[in-house]
Design a protein around this motif. Sequence first.
Motif, PDB file in Angstrom:
ATOM      1  N   ILE A  10      32.189 113.029-100.585  1.00  0.00           N
ATOM      2  CA  ILE A  10      33.038 112.451-101.623  1.00  0.00           C
ATOM      3  C   ILE A  10      32.995 113.347-102.855  1.00  0.00           C
ATOM      4  O   ILE A  10      31.924 113.722-103.333  1.00  0.00           O
ATOM      5  CB  ILE A  10      32.561 111.035-101.997  1.00  0.00           C
ATOM      6  CG1 ILE A  10      32.558 110.148-100.765  1.00  0.00           C
ATOM      7  CG2 ILE A  10      33.449 110.448-103.092  1.00  0.00           C
ATOM      8  CD1 ILE A  10      33.915 109.940-100.121  1.00  0.00           C
ATOM      9  N   LYS A  11      34.169 113.694-103.364  1.00  0.00           N
ATOM     10  CA  LYS A  11      34.286 114.582-104.512  1.00  0.00           C
ATOM     11  C   LYS A  11      34.834 113.842-105.723  1.00  0.00           C
ATOM     12  O   LYS A  11      35.811 113.102-105.614  1.00  0.00           O
ATOM     13  CB  LYS A  11      35.241 115.743-104.192  1.00  0.00           C
ATOM     14  CG  LYS A  11      34.950 116.490-102.890  1.00  0.00           C
ATOM     15  CD  LYS A  11      33.631 117.240-102.931  1.00  0.00           C
ATOM     16  CE  LYS A  11      33.424 118.046-101.644  1.00  0.00           C
ATOM     17  NZ  LYS A  11      32.116 118.755-101.652  1.00  0.00           N
ATOM     18  N   ARG A  12      34.184 114.033-106.865  1.00  0.00           N
ATOM     19  CA  ARG A  12      34.756 113.576-108.133  1.00  0.00           C
ATOM     20  C   ARG A  12      35.583 114.726-108.691  1.00  0.00           C
ATOM     21  O   ARG A  12      35.130 115.875-108.707  1.00  0.00           O
ATOM     22  CB  ARG A  12      33.655 113.187-109.116  1.00  0.00           C
ATOM     23  CG  ARG A  12      34.199 112.508-110.377  1.00  0.00           C
ATOM     24  CD  ARG A  12      33.104 112.322-111.421  1.00  0.00           C
ATOM     25  NE  ARG A  12      31.999 111.545-110.907  1.00  0.00           N
ATOM     26  CZ  ARG A  12      31.982 110.214-110.850  1.00  0.00           C
ATOM     27  NH1 ARG A  12      33.039 109.542-111.261  1.00  0.00           N
ATOM     28  NH2 ARG A  12      30.934 109.570-110.376  1.00  0.00           N
ATOM     29  N   VAL A  13      36.790 114.441-109.173  1.00  0.00           N
ATOM     30  CA  VAL A  13      37.676 115.516-109.620  1.00  0.00           C
ATOM     31  C   VAL A  13      38.134 115.285-111.057  1.00  0.00           C
ATOM     32  O   VAL A  13      37.995 114.194-111.602  1.00  0.00           O
ATOM     33  CB  VAL A  13      38.921 115.621-108.698  1.00  0.00           C
ATOM     34  CG1 VAL A  13      38.499 115.874-107.253  1.00  0.00           C
ATOM     35  CG2 VAL A  13      39.785 114.366-108.783  1.00  0.00           C
ATOM     36  N   ARG A  14      38.703 116.328-111.635  1.00  0.00           N
ATOM     37  CA  ARG A  14      39.362 116.217-112.942  1.00  0.00           C
ATOM     38  C   ARG A  14      40.665 116.988-112.870  1.00  0.00           C
ATOM     39  O   ARG A  14      40.840 117.901-112.049  1.00  0.00           O
ATOM     40  CB  ARG A  14      38.477 116.777-114.050  1.00  0.00           C
ATOM     41  CG  ARG A  14      38.182 118.245-113.931  1.00  0.00           C
ATOM     42  CD  ARG A  14      37.472 118.778-115.175  1.00  0.00           C
ATOM     43  NE  ARG A  14      37.056 120.163-115.016  1.00  0.00           N
ATOM     44  CZ  ARG A  14      37.881 121.212-115.127  1.00  0.00           C
ATOM     45  NH1 ARG A  14      39.154 121.028-115.433  1.00  0.00           N
ATOM     46  NH2 ARG A  14      37.428 122.436-114.953  1.00  0.00           N
ATOM     47  N   LEU A  28      29.386 113.762-104.749  1.00  0.00           N
ATOM     48  CA  LEU A  28      28.523 112.588-104.877  1.00  0.00           C
ATOM     49  C   LEU A  28      27.647 112.425-103.638  1.00  0.00           C
ATOM     50  O   LEU A  28      28.113 112.631-102.513  1.00  0.00           O
ATOM     51  CB  LEU A  28      29.376 111.332-105.067  1.00  0.00           C
ATOM     52  CG  LEU A  28      30.318 111.357-106.279  1.00  0.00           C
ATOM     53  CD1 LEU A  28      31.172 110.107-106.307  1.00  0.00           C
ATOM     54  CD2 LEU A  28      29.520 111.476-107.569  1.00  0.00           C
ATOM     55  N   PRO A  29      26.391 112.063-103.823  1.00  0.00           N
ATOM     56  CA  PRO A  29      25.499 111.844-102.679  1.00  0.00           C
ATOM     57  C   PRO A  29      25.974 110.633-101.878  1.00  0.00           C
ATOM     58  O   PRO A  29      25.977 109.511-102.387  1.00  0.00           O
ATOM     59  CB  PRO A  29      24.129 111.599-103.324  1.00  0.00           C
ATOM     60  CG  PRO A  29      24.433 111.147-104.716  1.00  0.00           C
ATOM     61  CD  PRO A  29      25.699 111.823-105.100  1.00  0.00           C
ATOM     62  N   ARG A  30      26.364 110.855-100.629  1.00  0.00           N
ATOM     63  CA  ARG A  30      26.984 109.768 -99.881  1.00  0.00           C
ATOM     64  C   ARG A  30      25.989 108.728 -99.388  1.00  0.00           C
ATOM     65  O   ARG A  30      26.396 107.640 -98.952  1.00  0.00           O
ATOM     66  CB  ARG A  30      27.774 110.331 -98.693  1.00  0.00           C
ATOM     67  CG  ARG A  30      26.955 111.083 -97.669  1.00  0.00           C
ATOM     68  CD  ARG A  30      27.883 111.751 -96.659  1.00  0.00           C
ATOM     69  NE  ARG A  30      27.126 112.520 -95.685  1.00  0.00           N
ATOM     70  CZ  ARG A  30      27.701 113.408 -94.872  1.00  0.00           C
ATOM     71  NH1 ARG A  30      28.995 113.629 -94.943  1.00  0.00           N
ATOM     72  NH2 ARG A  30      26.966 114.073 -93.999  1.00  0.00           N
ATOM     73  N   ASN A  31      24.696 109.003 -99.477  1.00  0.00           N
ATOM     74  CA  ASN A  31      23.710 107.999 -99.082  1.00  0.00           C
ATOM     75  C   ASN A  31      23.797 106.745 -99.950  1.00  0.00           C
ATOM     76  O   ASN A  31      23.389 105.654 -99.537  1.00  0.00           O
ATOM     77  CB  ASN A  31      22.292 108.571 -99.159  1.00  0.00           C
ATOM     78  CG  ASN A  31      22.023 109.567 -98.055  1.00  0.00           C
ATOM     79  OD1 ASN A  31      22.737 109.612 -97.058  1.00  0.00           O
ATOM     80  ND2 ASN A  31      21.007 110.385 -98.236  1.00  0.00           N
ATOM     81  N   ASP A  32      24.328 106.909-101.174  1.00  0.00           N
ATOM     82  CA  ASP A  32      24.420 105.795-102.106  1.00  0.00           C
ATOM     83  C   ASP A  32      25.819 105.179-102.145  1.00  0.00           C
ATOM     84  O   ASP A  32      26.082 104.296-102.959  1.00  0.00           O
ATOM     85  CB  ASP A  32      24.052 106.257-103.519  1.00  0.00           C
ATOM     86  CG  ASP A  32      22.615 106.761-103.601  1.00  0.00           C
ATOM     87  OD1 ASP A  32      21.781 106.251-102.827  1.00  0.00           O
ATOM     88  OD2 ASP A  32      22.345 107.644-104.428  1.00  0.00           O
ATOM     89  N   LEU A  33      26.719 105.655-101.277  1.00  0.00           N
ATOM     90  CA  LEU A  33      28.102 105.195-101.319  1.00  0.00           C
ATOM     91  C   LEU A  33      28.494 104.518-100.007  1.00  0.00           C
ATOM     92  O   LEU A  33      28.095 104.955 -98.928  1.00  0.00           O
ATOM     93  CB  LEU A  33      29.049 106.375-101.576  1.00  0.00           C
ATOM     94  CG  LEU A  33      28.854 107.118-102.898  1.00  0.00           C
ATOM     95  CD1 LEU A  33      29.746 108.343-102.945  1.00  0.00           C
ATOM     96  CD2 LEU A  33      29.154 106.198-104.075  1.00  0.00           C
TER      97      LEU A  33
END
Length: 234
Positions: free
Chosen positions: A139-143, A156-161
């Motif tokens: 998962i990528k956070r973008v701007r 983002l670390p996907r273990n927490d999502l």
Amino acid sequence: MTACWGIVPAAGSGQRMNEAQPKQYLKIANHSLIEHSIAPLLQCPTIAAIFIALDTDDVHWQNISLKDNPRIKTCLGGANRAQSVYNALMHIKADAEDWVLVHDAVRPCLQSDDLEYLIQSTWDDAVGAILAIPINDSIKRVRRGANDRLCVVETLPRNDLWMRAATPQMFRYQLLCEALAQALSDAIEVDDEALAMQRLGHEVKIVAGDYRNIKVTYPADMVNARRYLSDIKR
């Protein structure tokens, strides 16, 4: 003895489906979506009764064969999900520590094994839990940068999502009543019961569910639901 109750909010119109009738009454394999959604709840002996919150102008429920099941009760729904669920809660003669399972009327692919696992995993919890599906992709956070170019800011670390919060969502009766009453009083629209509980500071447990437990929102979802239902044994 602690009891367990089911609630299915079914007062929505499902406008995004562009159908003449509410989407919960669309059919797959000669049964409506709401019948498929209710079926695993009826098969679960732990659930004492299931309350269906209907729109005041609903003319389709009368044609549903399950309406005559003695464990099925109906009540008036509301203008939104929270109001419909709250109305149903007010019809249940429950103790504070009883359990309530809220399930979507258009989530037809719930498997009985997942339902049983949710109940068993949550029964001794102080608050409650929801079924959800973990994320497998990055998962990528973008701007948005110059020339409207989207750029990756963070991975983002996907273990927490978790990919999708599903239903049933299972909570203690009194806590859920308080959470929804507060959300309605504050005029805050909550997408699900978990959000209402979180607003009051309650920690909501996650129980892993099957990826096929989808919610029918758009026409394309009917294709997937039809395929998944053919694979599910109940």
